[in-house]
Design an enzyme around this catalytic site. Structure first.
Site, PDB file in Angstrom:
ATOM      1  NE  ARG A 158       4.138  -7.499   5.950  1.00 33.09           N
ATOM      2  CZ  ARG A 158       3.722  -8.758   5.814  1.00 33.09           C
ATOM      3  NH1 ARG A 158       2.422  -9.018   5.725  1.00 33.09           N
ATOM      4  NH2 ARG A 158       4.589  -9.748   5.758  1.00 33.09           N
ATOM      5  CG  ASP A 204      -9.983  -6.913   1.949  1.00 34.65           C
ATOM      6  OD1 ASP A 204      -9.278  -7.032   0.928  1.00 34.65           O
ATOM      7  OD2 ASP A 204     -10.598  -7.866   2.459  1.00 34.65           O
ATOM      8  CB  VAL A 205      -7.143  -3.879  -2.387  1.00 38.15           C
ATOM      9  CG1 VAL A 205      -6.245  -2.834  -1.762  1.00 38.15           C
ATOM     10  CG2 VAL A 205      -6.464  -5.246  -2.409  1.00 38.15           C
ATOM     11  CG  ASN A 258       3.137  -2.391  -3.246  1.00 37.68           C
ATOM     12  OD1 ASN A 258       4.029  -2.932  -3.896  1.00 37.68           O
ATOM     13  ND2 ASN A 258       3.011  -2.563  -1.936  1.00 37.68           N
ATOM     14  CB  SER A 275       5.902  -9.841 -10.505  1.00 38.12           C
ATOM     15  OG  SER A 275       6.870 -10.860 -10.330  1.00 38.12           O
ATOM     16  CE1 TYR A 297       2.788 -12.137  -6.860  1.00 37.14           C
ATOM     17  CE2 TYR A 297       4.536 -12.706  -8.408  1.00 37.14           C
ATOM     18  CZ  TYR A 297       3.999 -11.853  -7.475  1.00 37.14           C
ATOM     19  OH  TYR A 297       4.660 -10.679  -7.150  1.00 37.14           O
ATOM     20  CB  ALA A 316      -2.861 -15.894 -13.904  1.00 37.04           C
ATOM     21  CE  LYS A 347       1.964  -8.869  -8.598  1.00 38.20           C
ATOM     22  NZ  LYS A 347       1.590  -7.561  -8.028  1.00 38.20           N
ATOM     23  CB  ILE A 378      12.477  -7.220  -4.332  1.00 37.90           C
ATOM     24  CG1 ILE A 378      12.268  -6.759  -5.785  1.00 37.90           C
ATOM     25  CG2 ILE A 378      12.931  -6.056  -3.459  1.00 37.90           C
ATOM     26  CD1 ILE A 378      13.505  -6.234  -6.479  1.00 37.90           C
TER      27      ILE A 378
END
Length: 249
Positions: A17, A65-66, A92, A144, A157, A159, A161, A190
């Protein structure tokens, strides 16, 4: 100039995705044997993978599931037995659960941290075992612009990245003696499903700060990923490469 990934096996987490989808297609078109992971919507993931295979591209999918280290280790063992060692890892997989700090639930914090940062740790640790044995490898983490220029409601988010970028630099130091390179790509805004809410809420304001006056496309990130996955980037490690149309400035 043509970049080739022939004879390389590339593992892309969250590879069906958004940006991951574009990277899967681009690396496969460059000749790589690509393994794309997904966690949900198996039908859509398999449709995408099947469409690439019908074009003669070497693409495989695996559900993983990472956040689950045991599941990651088992999946990596299966991949190695079926496809050989992973030469390039692209971390990713990621999620967003934006909210202001006073209304952010514990789950929104933990889910984002465990996926975006914990996932990088779990998958990298598993793949690094192969790479260190081979004394060769290439790890690309997707961060990001929010790591250095976060917006409101992005405490979790940003924190996660920021952590990814710190991990990238620490791993570059740790793994370099075994000829394993570690770098990071930091996209701006993006045009993917993940950024839709942000673009809908503040798109015009964001574009005021983007020097090139447009949002990025997934292909903009995929093109850099192909270069970084290739031997043409063989003297680059420990770097965070921003692809954001000048938003960081």
């Amino acid at each position: 100039m043509q970049v080739s990934l022939q004879n390389k096996t590339v593992l892309i987490t969250g590879g069906t995705r958004g940006i991951g989808r574009a990277m899967t297609e681009a690396t496969a078109q460059a000749g790589a044997n690509v393994i794309a992971t997904y966690m949900s919507n198996e039908a859509a993931a398999q449709d995408f993978i099947g469409s690439l295979r019908s074009k003669g591209l070497k693409v495989h999918g695996i559900k993983m599931d990472v956040r689950n280290s045991q599941q990651v280790d088992e999946a990596l063992a299966t991949m190695e037995s079926e496809h050989g060692p992973v030469h390039v890892l692209i971390n990713n997989a990621g999620i967003v659960k934006d909210d202001l700090i006073l209304s952010m639930e514990d789950e929104a914090w933990s889910d984002v941290i465990n996926t975006n940062l914990g996932g990088v740790f779990n998958v990298t640790r598993a793949v690094a075992r192969q790479m260190l044995r081979a004394r060769s490898g290439n790890i690309i983490n997707i961060s990001s612009v929010a790591a250095s220029r976060p917006g409101r409601g992005q405490v979790n988010y940003a924190a996660s990245k920021g952590g990814v970028e710190a991990v990238t630099k620490a791993l570059a130091v740790e793994l370099a003696p075994r000829n394993v390179r570690v770098n990071c790509i930091a996209p701006g805004v993006i045009t993917t499903d993940m950024s839709k809410d942000v673009r809908d809420a503040a798109g015009d304001k964001i574009l005021e700060s983007v020097l090139l006056k447009r949002f990025g496309n997934p292909e903009d990130i995929a093109n850099m990923a192909v270069f970084m996955a290739s031997d043409m980037s063989s003297y680059i490690t420990g770097e965070v490469i921003h692809i954001d149309g000048g938003l960081k400035l």
